[in-house]
Design a protein around this motif. Sequence first.
Motif, PDB file in Angstrom:
ATOM      1  N   ILE A  45      -3.116   2.274   5.681  1.00  0.00           N
ATOM      2  CA  ILE A  45      -2.626   1.800   4.301  1.00  0.00           C
ATOM      3  C   ILE A  45      -1.638   3.076   3.944  1.00  0.00           C
ATOM      4  CG2 ILE A  45      -4.261   3.825   3.050  1.00  0.00           C
ATOM      5  CD1 ILE A  45      -5.119   1.212   1.632  1.00  0.00           C
ATOM      6  N   ALA A  46      -0.662   2.645   2.912  1.00  0.00           N
ATOM      7  CA  ALA A  46       0.217   3.498   2.353  1.00  0.00           C
ATOM      8  C   ALA A  46      -0.163   4.796   1.770  1.00  0.00           C
ATOM      9  CB  ALA A  46       0.984   2.607   1.219  1.00  0.00           C
ATOM     10  N   PRO A  47       0.725   5.649   1.840  1.00  0.00           N
ATOM     11  CA  PRO A  47       0.189   7.209   1.214  1.00  0.00           C
ATOM     12  C   PRO A  47      -0.403   7.396   0.130  1.00  0.00           C
ATOM     13  CG  PRO A  47       2.439   7.325   2.543  1.00  0.00           C
ATOM     14  CD  PRO A  47       2.054   5.818   2.327  1.00  0.00           C
ATOM     15  N   GLU A  51     -10.814   7.048 -13.981  1.00  0.00           N
ATOM     16  CA  GLU A  51     -10.208   7.991 -13.376  1.00  0.00           C
ATOM     17  C   GLU A  51      -9.242   7.781 -12.278  1.00  0.00           C
ATOM     18  OE1 GLU A  51     -11.823  12.039 -10.656  1.00  0.00           O
ATOM     19  OE2 GLU A  51     -13.164  10.495 -11.414  1.00  0.00           O
ATOM     20  N   LEU A  52      -9.743   6.345 -11.550  1.00  0.00           N
ATOM     21  CA  LEU A  52      -8.918   5.758 -10.685  1.00  0.00           C
ATOM     22  C   LEU A  52      -7.622   5.247 -11.317  1.00  0.00           C
ATOM     23  CD1 LEU A  52      -8.129   4.454  -7.823  1.00  0.00           C
ATOM     24  CD2 LEU A  52      -9.467   2.415  -8.786  1.00  0.00           C
ATOM     25  N   THR A  53      -7.512   4.886 -12.422  1.00  0.00           N
ATOM     26  CA  THR A  53      -6.171   4.143 -13.276  1.00  0.00           C
ATOM     27  C   THR A  53      -5.343   5.458 -13.387  1.00  0.00           C
ATOM     28  OG1 THR A  53      -7.569   2.757 -14.320  1.00  0.00           O
ATOM     29  CG2 THR A  53      -5.452   3.151 -15.217  1.00  0.00           C
ATOM     30  N   HIS A  54      -6.067   6.686 -13.828  1.00  0.00           N
ATOM     31  CA  HIS A  54      -5.070   7.653 -14.229  1.00  0.00           C
ATOM     32  C   HIS A  54      -4.516   8.363 -12.618  1.00  0.00           C
ATOM     33  CE1 HIS A  54      -5.394   8.410 -18.623  1.00  0.00           C
ATOM     34  NE2 HIS A  54      -6.619   7.704 -18.343  1.00  0.00           N
ATOM     35  N   LYS A  55      -5.256   8.547 -11.932  1.00  0.00           N
ATOM     36  CA  LYS A  55      -4.766   8.818 -10.532  1.00  0.00           C
ATOM     37  C   LYS A  55      -3.679   8.173  -9.784  1.00  0.00           C
ATOM     38  CE  LYS A  55      -8.787  11.789  -9.310  1.00  0.00           C
ATOM     39  NZ  LYS A  55      -9.848  12.191  -8.397  1.00  0.00           N
ATOM     40  N   ASP A 114      -0.753   8.502 -11.870  1.00  0.00           N
ATOM     41  CA  ASP A 114       0.304   9.736 -11.582  1.00  0.00           C
ATOM     42  C   ASP A 114       0.898   9.532  -9.969  1.00  0.00           C
ATOM     43  OD1 ASP A 114      -0.675  10.732 -13.979  1.00  0.00           O
ATOM     44  OD2 ASP A 114      -2.456  11.866 -12.925  1.00  0.00           O
ATOM     45  N   ARG A 115       0.253   8.731  -9.381  1.00  0.00           N
ATOM     46  CA  ARG A 115       0.856   8.774  -7.737  1.00  0.00           C
ATOM     47  C   ARG A 115       2.096   7.737  -7.805  1.00  0.00           C
ATOM     48  NH1 ARG A 115      -3.916   8.877  -3.168  1.00  0.00           N
ATOM     49  NH2 ARG A 115      -5.113  10.452  -3.861  1.00  0.00           N
ATOM     50  N   ILE A 116       1.956   6.589  -8.397  1.00  0.00           N
ATOM     51  CA  ILE A 116       3.054   5.764  -8.777  1.00  0.00           C
ATOM     52  C   ILE A 116       4.198   6.663  -9.342  1.00  0.00           C
ATOM     53  CG2 ILE A 116       3.838   3.441  -9.949  1.00  0.00           C
ATOM     54  CD1 ILE A 116       2.143   3.081  -7.426  1.00  0.00           C
ATOM     55  N   ALA A 117       3.807   7.441 -10.271  1.00  0.00           N
ATOM     56  CA  ALA A 117       5.016   7.999 -11.371  1.00  0.00           C
ATOM     57  C   ALA A 117       5.739   8.957 -10.290  1.00  0.00           C
ATOM     58  CB  ALA A 117       4.358   8.827 -12.448  1.00  0.00           C
ATOM     59  N   GLU A 118       4.933   9.726  -9.474  1.00  0.00           N
ATOM     60  CA  GLU A 118       5.474  10.633  -8.333  1.00  0.00           C
ATOM     61  C   GLU A 118       6.582   9.653  -7.601  1.00  0.00           C
ATOM     62  OE1 GLU A 118       4.218  13.258  -4.747  1.00  0.00           O
ATOM     63  OE2 GLU A 118       2.805  12.025  -5.535  1.00  0.00           O
ATOM     64  N   LEU A 143      11.757   2.022   0.418  1.00  0.00           N
ATOM     65  CA  LEU A 143      10.695   2.498   0.309  1.00  0.00           C
ATOM     66  C   LEU A 143      10.312   3.298   1.800  1.00  0.00           C
ATOM     67  CD1 LEU A 143      10.363   0.594  -2.048  1.00  0.00           C
ATOM     68  CD2 LEU A 143       8.041   0.430  -1.068  1.00  0.00           C
ATOM     69  N   ALA A 144      10.809   2.978   2.804  1.00  0.00           N
ATOM     70  CA  ALA A 144      11.039   3.721   4.295  1.00  0.00           C
ATOM     71  C   ALA A 144      11.492   5.007   4.179  1.00  0.00           C
ATOM     72  CB  ALA A 144      11.468   2.705   5.254  1.00  0.00           C
ATOM     73  N   PHE A 145      12.428   5.187   3.266  1.00  0.00           N
ATOM     74  CA  PHE A 145      12.971   6.574   3.201  1.00  0.00           C
ATOM     75  C   PHE A 145      12.724   7.574   2.097  1.00  0.00           C
ATOM     76  CE2 PHE A 145      15.234   3.331   5.744  1.00  0.00           C
ATOM     77  CZ  PHE A 145      15.190   3.940   7.147  1.00  0.00           C
ATOM     78  N   VAL A 146      13.246   6.859   0.753  1.00  0.00           N
ATOM     79  CA  VAL A 146      13.140   7.491  -0.393  1.00  0.00           C
ATOM     80  C   VAL A 146      11.633   8.126  -0.725  1.00  0.00           C
ATOM     81  CG1 VAL A 146      13.411   7.526  -2.913  1.00  0.00           C
ATOM     82  CG2 VAL A 146      15.036   6.507  -1.514  1.00  0.00           C
ATOM     83  N   HIS A 147      10.536   6.950  -0.233  1.00  0.00           N
ATOM     84  CA  HIS A 147       9.234   7.055  -0.586  1.00  0.00           C
ATOM     85  C   HIS A 147       8.490   7.377   0.731  1.00  0.00           C
ATOM     86  CE1 HIS A 147      10.508   5.908  -4.602  1.00  0.00           C
ATOM     87  NE2 HIS A 147      10.949   4.865  -4.115  1.00  0.00           N
ATOM     88  N   GLU A 148       8.947   8.010   1.621  1.00  0.00           N
ATOM     89  CA  GLU A 148       8.564   8.128   2.946  1.00  0.00           C
ATOM     90  C   GLU A 148       6.851   8.596   2.818  1.00  0.00           C
ATOM     91  OE1 GLU A 148       9.259  10.038   7.276  1.00  0.00           O
ATOM     92  OE2 GLU A 148      10.445  10.826   5.537  1.00  0.00           O
ATOM     93  N   LYS A 149       6.736   9.402   1.825  1.00  0.00           N
ATOM     94  CA  LYS A 149       5.325  10.140   1.902  1.00  0.00           C
ATOM     95  C   LYS A 149       4.752   9.693   0.769  1.00  0.00           C
ATOM     96  CE  LYS A 149       6.655  14.127   4.622  1.00  0.00           C
ATOM     97  NZ  LYS A 149       6.948  15.431   4.569  1.00  0.00           N
ATOM     98  N   THR A 150       5.221   8.657  -0.012  1.00  0.00           N
ATOM     99  CA  THR A 150       4.347   8.265  -1.261  1.00  0.00           C
ATOM    100  C   THR A 150       4.113   6.722  -1.344  1.00  0.00           C
ATOM    101  OG1 THR A 150       6.609   8.209  -2.478  1.00  0.00           O
ATOM    102  CG2 THR A 150       5.270  10.183  -2.832  1.00  0.00           C
ATOM    103  N   LEU A 151       5.156   6.081  -1.793  1.00  0.00           N
ATOM    104  CA  LEU A 151       4.948   4.455  -2.021  1.00  0.00           C
ATOM    105  C   LEU A 151       5.229   3.694  -0.591  1.00  0.00           C
ATOM    106  CD1 LEU A 151       6.982   4.071  -5.379  1.00  0.00           C
ATOM    107  CD2 LEU A 151       4.661   4.662  -4.818  1.00  0.00           C
ATOM    108  N   GLY A 152       5.948   4.315   0.441  1.00  0.00           N
ATOM    109  CA  GLY A 152       6.517   3.736   1.453  1.00  0.00           C
ATOM    110  C   GLY A 152       5.333   3.932   2.792  1.00  0.00           C
TER     111      GLY A 152
END
Length: 354
Positions: free
Chosen positions: A199-201, A283-287, A290-294, A159-168
């Motif tokens: 908090i995470a990105p 709206e929160l659920t959809h957004k 979408d971010r998790i899917a990214e 997560l620290a590398f593949v997802h540096e700007k998303t999940l990590g």
Amino acid sequence: MFIRNAWYVGAWSHELASEEMLSRRLLGENILFFRTATGRMSALRDRCSHRFAPLSLGRREGDCIRCMYHGLMFDADGKCVEEPGRSGVSPNTDVRSYPTVERYKQIWIWMGDSTLADPGLIPDCRFQDDPDWASIPAYIHYNADYRLILDNLLDFSHLAFVHEKTLGGSTTIAQTRPRVERVGDSVRFARWYMNEPEIAPYLRGFNTFDGPVDRWQIYEMHIPGNVLTMDSGSAPAGTGARNGHRVPEAMQFRSVQAITPEDDQSSHYFWTYAHGFNAKDQELTHKLTDRIAEGFEEDRRMIEAQQRAINDSGNDQMAFILADNGLALGRRMIEGRIASEIRAGQTTKGMSVA
């Protein structure tokens, strides 16, 4: 090889409307799903017993499927009930049917010894249909061996590398050693990151609190069926989340990620990421989805590239590092279950070892 005696996710419930049929390749076999008039789910081998024409090219006739090559008709249990031009039917014309259970918005299928198909073995995925939690059923197709996806899920240091700007968002993830243990037929992980500065990105803009964060990922990978169930979240630093106290402003999540092999080089990935805060905010659920899917798309690109490299690597062996302890345990458990099934005389499909 695949574990056969396990419940796998074959489809989302919403994929099967009352009159629809769905053909999907699972564990190297083509399976045809459809509902009867009462809503019962049927899963048949998608192959007519006569000349092996796909039943998915046939048509529904009530609760039966008519093969549109030579007209044999099969009921929801796979029994041949009509053979044109003959009174009764020829012997050995039934097609295989598979036990199914519809639960947690999913169609679960058992492709091994049907006498062992105990619905009580299905992992607890209740947050997918709990009204106090909100999520959206999602799906990804992978051109990769399912075991590479499990490797990814059994080592969150990526997560620290593949997802540096998303999940990590934090190098602490890779620097923190998780607690890893075997619990029955599951690999259990617990990882805590205490007093993180932010908090995470992927959660920015959804904040329920400000300031430093105590973050956790606690999950089990259920090896028979390849189902990950995860408790994760973020709470204000120092509020006691690690000791079991979840304050109202804590951002809590429950994720289910089910990986079903399609064949030896492709996989189905069914997932949800339920949130227990602001659960009525669609709206929160959809957004959030979408971010998790990214982030999951980042995984897919990396793992498919890894699969291509493996295919070009001949007999070269991968190196082993400290972070591989969890995935190595998962691999040993898979190999042990497959070996046990072979000893018991269960049929398995061959696949190359990554």
